[in-house]
Design a protein around this motif. Structure first.
Motif, PDB file in Angstrom:
ATOM      1  N   ALA A 106       0.812  -1.218   0.000  1.00 44.83           N
ATOM      2  CA  ALA A 106       0.000   0.000   0.000  1.00 44.83           C
ATOM      3  C   ALA A 106       0.842   1.262   0.000  1.00 44.83           C
ATOM      4  CB  ALA A 106      -0.942   0.001   1.201  1.00 44.83           C
ATOM      5  N   GLY A 107       2.133   1.140   0.268  1.00 43.95           N
ATOM      6  CA  GLY A 107       3.019   2.301   0.256  1.00 43.95           C
ATOM      7  C   GLY A 107       4.438   1.881  -0.074  1.00 43.95           C
ATOM      8  N   ALA A 108       5.298   2.851  -0.369  1.00 44.99           N
ATOM      9  CA  ALA A 108       6.683   2.572  -0.737  1.00 44.99           C
ATOM     10  C   ALA A 108       7.420   1.885   0.412  1.00 44.99           C
ATOM     11  CB  ALA A 108       7.393   3.868  -1.114  1.00 44.99           C
ATOM     12  N   ILE A 109       8.259   0.919   0.060  1.00 45.17           N
ATOM     13  CA  ILE A 109       9.038   0.186   1.050  1.00 45.17           C
ATOM     14  C   ILE A 109      10.120   1.097   1.617  1.00 45.17           C
ATOM     15  CG2 ILE A 109      10.592  -1.778   1.388  1.00 45.17           C
ATOM     16  CD1 ILE A 109       9.002  -3.191  -0.855  1.00 45.17           C
ATOM     17  N   ASP A 110      10.136   1.244   2.939  1.00 44.59           N
ATOM     18  CA  ASP A 110      11.043   2.173   3.619  1.00 44.59           C
ATOM     19  C   ASP A 110      11.996   1.380   4.513  1.00 44.59           C
ATOM     20  OD1 ASP A 110      12.344   4.149   4.981  1.00 44.59           O
ATOM     21  OD2 ASP A 110      10.532   5.104   5.789  1.00 44.59           O
ATOM     22  N   PRO A 111      13.286   1.275   4.128  1.00 40.90           N
ATOM     23  CA  PRO A 111      14.244   0.511   4.936  1.00 40.90           C
ATOM     24  C   PRO A 111      14.535   1.142   6.295  1.00 40.90           C
ATOM     25  CG  PRO A 111      15.367   1.673   3.164  1.00 40.90           C
ATOM     26  CD  PRO A 111      13.896   1.832   2.909  1.00 40.90           C
ATOM     27  N   ALA A 112      14.086   2.375   6.509  1.00 41.75           N
ATOM     28  CA  ALA A 112      14.319   3.029   7.795  1.00 41.75           C
ATOM     29  C   ALA A 112      13.266   2.637   8.834  1.00 41.75           C
ATOM     30  CB  ALA A 112      14.336   4.545   7.609  1.00 41.75           C
ATOM     31  N   THR A 113      12.254   1.880   8.419  1.00 44.54           N
ATOM     32  CA  THR A 113      11.198   1.471   9.341  1.00 44.54           C
ATOM     33  C   THR A 113      11.278  -0.027   9.619  1.00 44.54           C
ATOM     34  OG1 THR A 113       9.632   1.128   7.515  1.00 44.54           O
ATOM     35  CG2 THR A 113       9.670   3.307   8.566  1.00 44.54           C
ATOM     36  N   VAL A 114      10.588  -0.465  10.654  1.00 42.92           N
ATOM     37  CA  VAL A 114      10.643  -1.873  11.047  1.00 42.92           C
ATOM     38  C   VAL A 114       9.904  -2.737  10.038  1.00 42.92           C
ATOM     39  CG1 VAL A 114      10.826  -1.345  13.506  1.00 42.92           C
ATOM     40  CG2 VAL A 114       8.558  -1.640  12.466  1.00 42.92           C
ATOM     41  N   GLY A 115      10.261  -4.017  10.050  1.00 41.84           N
ATOM     42  CA  GLY A 115       9.522  -4.961   9.228  1.00 41.84           C
ATOM     43  C   GLY A 115      10.380  -5.695   8.214  1.00 41.84           C
ATOM     44  N   PHE A 116       9.925  -6.871   7.840  1.00 38.75           N
ATOM     45  CA  PHE A 116      10.545  -7.665   6.790  1.00 38.75           C
ATOM     46  C   PHE A 116       9.466  -8.594   6.235  1.00 38.75           C
ATOM     47  CE2 PHE A 116      11.309  -9.583  10.899  1.00 38.75           C
ATOM     48  CZ  PHE A 116      10.973 -10.921  10.730  1.00 38.75           C
ATOM     49  N   TYR A 117       9.835  -9.380   5.210  1.00 36.19           N
ATOM     50  CA  TYR A 117       8.847 -10.173   4.479  1.00 36.19           C
ATOM     51  C   TYR A 117       9.243 -11.643   4.481  1.00 36.19           C
ATOM     52  CZ  TYR A 117       8.152  -5.385   3.008  1.00 36.19           C
ATOM     53  OH  TYR A 117       7.955  -4.018   3.015  1.00 36.19           O
ATOM     54  N   VAL A 118       8.318 -12.487   4.875  1.00 36.30           N
ATOM     55  CA  VAL A 118       8.545 -13.931   4.900  1.00 36.30           C
ATOM     56  C   VAL A 118       7.654 -14.585   3.849  1.00 36.30           C
ATOM     57  CG1 VAL A 118       8.516 -16.041   6.263  1.00 36.30           C
ATOM     58  CG2 VAL A 118       9.103 -13.860   7.354  1.00 36.30           C
ATOM     59  N   PHE A 119       8.276 -15.440   3.029  1.00 36.46           N
ATOM     60  CA  PHE A 119       7.560 -16.191   2.003  1.00 36.46           C
ATOM     61  C   PHE A 119       7.655 -17.667   2.368  1.00 36.46           C
ATOM     62  CE2 PHE A 119       8.963 -12.260   0.191  1.00 36.46           C
ATOM     63  CZ  PHE A 119       7.998 -11.869  -0.720  1.00 36.46           C
ATOM     64  N   GLY A 120       6.534 -18.253   2.766  1.00 33.77           N
ATOM     65  CA  GLY A 120       6.514 -19.674   3.073  1.00 33.77           C
ATOM     66  C   GLY A 120       6.366 -20.487   1.805  1.00 33.77           C
ATOM     67  N   VAL A 121       7.056 -21.623   1.741  1.00 32.50           N
ATOM     68  CA  VAL A 121       7.035 -22.476   0.552  1.00 32.50           C
ATOM     69  C   VAL A 121       6.712 -23.911   0.967  1.00 32.50           C
ATOM     70  CG1 VAL A 121       8.294 -23.215  -1.503  1.00 32.50           C
ATOM     71  CG2 VAL A 121       8.915 -21.060  -0.375  1.00 32.50           C
ATOM     72  N   ASN A 122       5.729 -24.499   0.305  1.00 26.04           N
ATOM     73  CA  ASN A 122       5.414 -25.906   0.510  1.00 26.04           C
ATOM     74  C   ASN A 122       5.861 -26.666  -0.730  1.00 26.04           C
ATOM     75  OD1 ASN A 122       4.421 -28.421   1.134  1.00 26.04           O
ATOM     76  ND2 ASN A 122       2.262 -27.868   0.893  1.00 26.04           N
TER      77      ASN A 122
END
Length: 218
Positions: free
Chosen positions: A68-84
Motif C-alpha cells: 500500500a506504500g513505498a518500502i522504507d528501509p528506515a522502518t521496522v519490518g521484513f517479508y517472509v515467504f513460506g514455501v510448501n
C-alpha cells in the motif's frame, strides 16, 4: 492452398504446450491488517498483490509483491515467504484463522534488499525494490522437491515486524491458502506466433472468398 490452414492451426496448440512460463497472481485488500497484529500500521507492511512465476526452462522462480506504500528501509519490518514443496507440515497460524498456510521452507526478504532461505544468503542482485514493488528471483534448486513438481509448489507471503510472536504478523497473502503456479501462460514469442498464425488463416480465408469461380455451360 487448402493444406495451409490445418498446417498453421496445428502449430498453435504446440506453441501453447511448449511454453515454459507459469504464473499466478492474487490481489489482496488494502488496509486489511490482522486484528491480532500489535504494531505500527505501516503501508509497506500491507500487501496489495502477490505473484509467483516459474520458468521451467531455467528452473527459476520470480516472486513479486506490491504494498500500500513505498518500502522504507528506515522502518521496522521484513517479508517472509513460506514455501510448501510437497511435505509441508508447518501450520503455526491456525490460531490466526490461517490454518491452510502450510510450508516447509521459508524465504526472508529484508527492506534493505537482502534476503536468505534458511542459512543460505540470496544474491542481492536478484532482489529488486522499487517504490512499493518487491521482486526477487530464486532457483528451484534452493527449494528441492519433497513430492511436488516445482509448478505445484505452494507459496504464501506474510510481512512481520519481529520473530517473537504471531501478533507481529501484519497480513497474509493469499488469505488462509497458498498460491501455486499451475496455469501455463504463453510467453511473448508464443503470442507472436499465434497472432501470425491467426493472421495467416484470415488471409487465406479472404483469398478463398475473393477467388473467382469459373462455371462451364453444358
Amino acid at each position: 492452398m487448402r493444406k495451409t490452414i490445418p498446417a498453421i492451426l496445428g502449430l498453435l496448440p504446440l506453441a501453447l504446450i511448449t511454453t515454459p512460463a507459469h504464473a499466478a497472481t492474487v490481489v489482496d485488500a488494502t488496509g486489511d491488517f490482522l486484528p491480532t497484529y500489535v504494531g505500527p500500521l505501516l503501508a509497506d507492511l500491507d500487501v496489495t498483490s502477490f505473484s509467483v512465476n516459474y520458468n521451467s526452462t531455467t528452473s527459476i522462480f520470480t516472486l513479486g509483491a506490491t504494498f500500500a506504500g513505498a518500502i522504507d528501509p528506515a522502518t521496522v519490518g521484513f517479508y517472509v515467504f513460506g514455501v510448501n514443496t510437497g511435505t509441508g507440515t508447518a501450520r503455526p497460524f491456525a490460531a490466526l484463522g490461517q490454518e491452510n498456510v502450510i510450508f516447509n521452507q521459508a524465504i526472508t526478504i529484508r527492506k534493505d534488499g537482502t534476503g536468505s532461505i534458511g542459512a543460505i544468503a540470496l544474491n542481492p542482485a536478484d532482489i529488486s525494490i522499487a517504490g512499493n514493488i518487491l521482486t526477487f528471483k530464486i532457483a528451484a534448486s534452493l527449494m528441492p522437491s519433497t513430492g511436488y513438481a516445482p509448478e505445484n509448489y505452494g507459496f504464501n507471503l506474510w510481512p512481520r515486524i519481529g520473530t517473537g510472536n504471531n501478533n507481529q504478523i501484519t497480513d497474509f497473502s493469499p488469505e488462509n491458502a497458498t498460491l501455486a503456479v499451475i496455469t501455463p501462460v504463453p510467453e511473448p514469442a508464443t503470442w507472436s506466433l499465434m497472432i501470425l498464425g491467426f493472421g495467416a488463416v484470415g488471409g487465406v480465408m479472404r483469398h478463398r472468398r475473393r477467388s473467382p469461380r469459373v462455371r462451364f455451360a453444358y
